[in-house]
Write a protein that holds these residues in place. Sequence first.
Motif, PDB file in Angstrom:
ATOM      1  N   GLY A  56       0.819  -1.216   0.000  1.00  0.00           N
ATOM      2  CA  GLY A  56       0.000   0.000   0.000  1.00  0.00           C
ATOM      3  C   GLY A  56       0.846   1.256   0.000  1.00  0.00           C
ATOM      4  O   GLY A  56       0.481   2.269   0.589  1.00  0.00           O
ATOM      5  N   ASN A  57       1.982   1.227  -0.679  1.00  0.00           N
ATOM      6  CA  ASN A  57       2.927   2.340  -0.676  1.00  0.00           C
ATOM      7  C   ASN A  57       2.689   3.242  -1.897  1.00  0.00           C
ATOM      8  O   ASN A  57       3.183   2.973  -2.996  1.00  0.00           O
ATOM      9  N   ALA A  58       1.940   4.314  -1.687  1.00  0.00           N
ATOM     10  CA  ALA A  58       1.594   5.232  -2.780  1.00  0.00           C
ATOM     11  C   ALA A  58       2.832   5.910  -3.359  1.00  0.00           C
ATOM     12  O   ALA A  58       2.933   6.080  -4.577  1.00  0.00           O
ATOM     13  N   SER A  87      -1.818  12.273  -4.418  1.00  0.00           N
ATOM     14  CA  SER A  87      -2.731  12.625  -3.322  1.00  0.00           C
ATOM     15  C   SER A  87      -3.968  11.722  -3.327  1.00  0.00           C
ATOM     16  O   SER A  87      -4.456  11.327  -2.265  1.00  0.00           O
ATOM     17  N   ILE A  88      -4.463  11.359  -4.510  1.00  0.00           N
ATOM     18  CA  ILE A  88      -5.603  10.442  -4.605  1.00  0.00           C
ATOM     19  C   ILE A  88      -5.225   9.059  -4.067  1.00  0.00           C
ATOM     20  O   ILE A  88      -5.989   8.447  -3.307  1.00  0.00           O
ATOM     21  N   LEU A  89      -4.040   8.577  -4.436  1.00  0.00           N
ATOM     22  CA  LEU A  89      -3.590   7.266  -3.947  1.00  0.00           C
ATOM     23  C   LEU A  89      -3.335   7.266  -2.440  1.00  0.00           C
ATOM     24  O   LEU A  89      -3.668   6.293  -1.755  1.00  0.00           O
ATOM     25  N   LEU A  90      -2.739   8.342  -1.939  1.00  0.00           N
ATOM     26  CA  LEU A  90      -2.508   8.439  -0.492  1.00  0.00           C
ATOM     27  C   LEU A  90      -3.839   8.357   0.262  1.00  0.00           C
ATOM     28  O   LEU A  90      -3.943   7.647   1.273  1.00  0.00           O
ATOM     29  N   GLU A  91      -4.851   9.042  -0.239  1.00  0.00           N
ATOM     30  CA  GLU A  91      -6.181   9.006   0.375  1.00  0.00           C
ATOM     31  C   GLU A  91      -6.789   7.600   0.267  1.00  0.00           C
ATOM     32  O   GLU A  91      -7.346   7.083   1.233  1.00  0.00           O
ATOM     33  N   PHE A  92      -6.650   6.975  -0.911  1.00  0.00           N
ATOM     34  CA  PHE A  92      -7.190   5.628  -1.108  1.00  0.00           C
ATOM     35  C   PHE A  92      -6.562   4.642  -0.127  1.00  0.00           C
ATOM     36  O   PHE A  92      -7.269   3.872   0.535  1.00  0.00           O
ATOM     37  N   PHE A  93      -5.227   4.650  -0.013  1.00  0.00           N
ATOM     38  CA  PHE A  93      -4.556   3.702   0.878  1.00  0.00           C
ATOM     39  C   PHE A  93      -4.765   4.050   2.352  1.00  0.00           C
ATOM     40  O   PHE A  93      -4.697   3.166   3.205  1.00  0.00           O
ATOM     41  N   ALA A  94      -5.041   5.317   2.682  1.00  0.00           N
ATOM     42  CA  ALA A  94      -5.358   5.682   4.068  1.00  0.00           C
ATOM     43  C   ALA A  94      -6.706   5.088   4.475  1.00  0.00           C
ATOM     44  O   ALA A  94      -6.886   4.645   5.612  1.00  0.00           O
ATOM     45  N   LYS A  95      -7.659   5.067   3.546  1.00  0.00           N
ATOM     46  CA  LYS A  95      -8.988   4.511   3.818  1.00  0.00           C
ATOM     47  C   LYS A  95      -9.033   2.991   3.667  1.00  0.00           C
ATOM     48  O   LYS A  95      -9.937   2.348   4.193  1.00  0.00           O
ATOM     49  N   THR A 121      -8.281  -5.255   1.050  1.00  0.00           N
ATOM     50  CA  THR A 121      -7.994  -4.158   1.977  1.00  0.00           C
ATOM     51  C   THR A 121      -8.997  -4.160   3.130  1.00  0.00           C
ATOM     52  O   THR A 121      -9.994  -4.886   3.088  1.00  0.00           O
ATOM     53  N   SER A 122      -8.751  -3.303   4.094  1.00  0.00           N
ATOM     54  CA  SER A 122      -9.673  -3.155   5.218  1.00  0.00           C
ATOM     55  C   SER A 122     -11.008  -2.574   4.760  1.00  0.00           C
ATOM     56  O   SER A 122     -12.020  -2.751   5.426  1.00  0.00           O
ATOM     57  N   GLY A 123     -11.025  -1.897   3.623  1.00  0.00           N
ATOM     58  CA  GLY A 123     -12.250  -1.276   3.113  1.00  0.00           C
ATOM     59  C   GLY A 123     -12.943  -2.069   2.028  1.00  0.00           C
ATOM     60  O   GLY A 123     -13.947  -1.626   1.483  1.00  0.00           O
ATOM     61  N   GLY A 124     -12.416  -3.237   1.676  1.00  0.00           N
ATOM     62  CA  GLY A 124     -13.055  -4.046   0.646  1.00  0.00           C
ATOM     63  C   GLY A 124     -12.031  -4.717  -0.252  1.00  0.00           C
ATOM     64  O   GLY A 124     -10.820  -4.565  -0.079  1.00  0.00           O
ATOM     65  N   THR A 125     -12.548  -5.431  -1.225  1.00  0.00           N
ATOM     66  CA  THR A 125     -11.709  -6.152  -2.178  1.00  0.00           C
ATOM     67  C   THR A 125     -11.834  -5.484  -3.539  1.00  0.00           C
ATOM     68  O   THR A 125     -12.936  -5.169  -3.984  1.00  0.00           O
TER      69      THR A 125
END
Length: 149
Positions: A56-58, A87-95, A121-125
Motif C-alpha cells: 500500500g505504498n503510494a 494525493s488520490i492514492l494516499l487518500e485511497f490507501f489511508a482509507k 484491503t480493510s475497506g473491501g476487495t
Amino acid sequence: MKALAGKKIQNIKISSEIRYMILLVIFLASIAGSNSRAAINGPGPFEDVVAALKSGNAKDLVSYFDATVELNIAGKSDSYNKSKAESILLEFFAKNKVKSFDIIHQGEGGGSRFAAGTLVTSGGTFRTSFFLQKKGGSFVISELRFENK
C-alpha cells in the motif's frame, strides 16, 4: 589409444553416489537457467510495482507514474498529473489498509507489461490492474485501476 578409438565402451558401471551427483548437477543447472533473468537483472519495475501494491505504498507507485496517468478508483476514472494522482492514492490507501495483493494474470508484449490481481484491503476487495509501458530507457505506469469486486 588407437586400439580403443575403434571399440565401443560397454557396461560402464556408475556408482549410486556419482549418479546422484550427476542428477543433482542437472537439476541445479535447470533451476539456474529458469531464474537467470531475475538473477542477472534483479528485481525490476514490474516487481517494484507489485511490492508497492502489496504494501500500500503510494509513493513507490507514483515513482513509476508517467507525467500523466489514467487512474480509476471504484468507477471514478480520469487522467491526472503525478502530484494529483499521488494525493488520490494516499487518500485511497489511508482509507483502505492493504491486507494482500495476489496477481491473477500478467503478460507482456510490444515493450509493455501488465498485471491484474486481487487487492484485499480493510475497506473491501478490489480487482486491480496496471500497465507499464517502456518510455525512453525506463518503464512507466500509464494506467492504474482499482475496481470494486
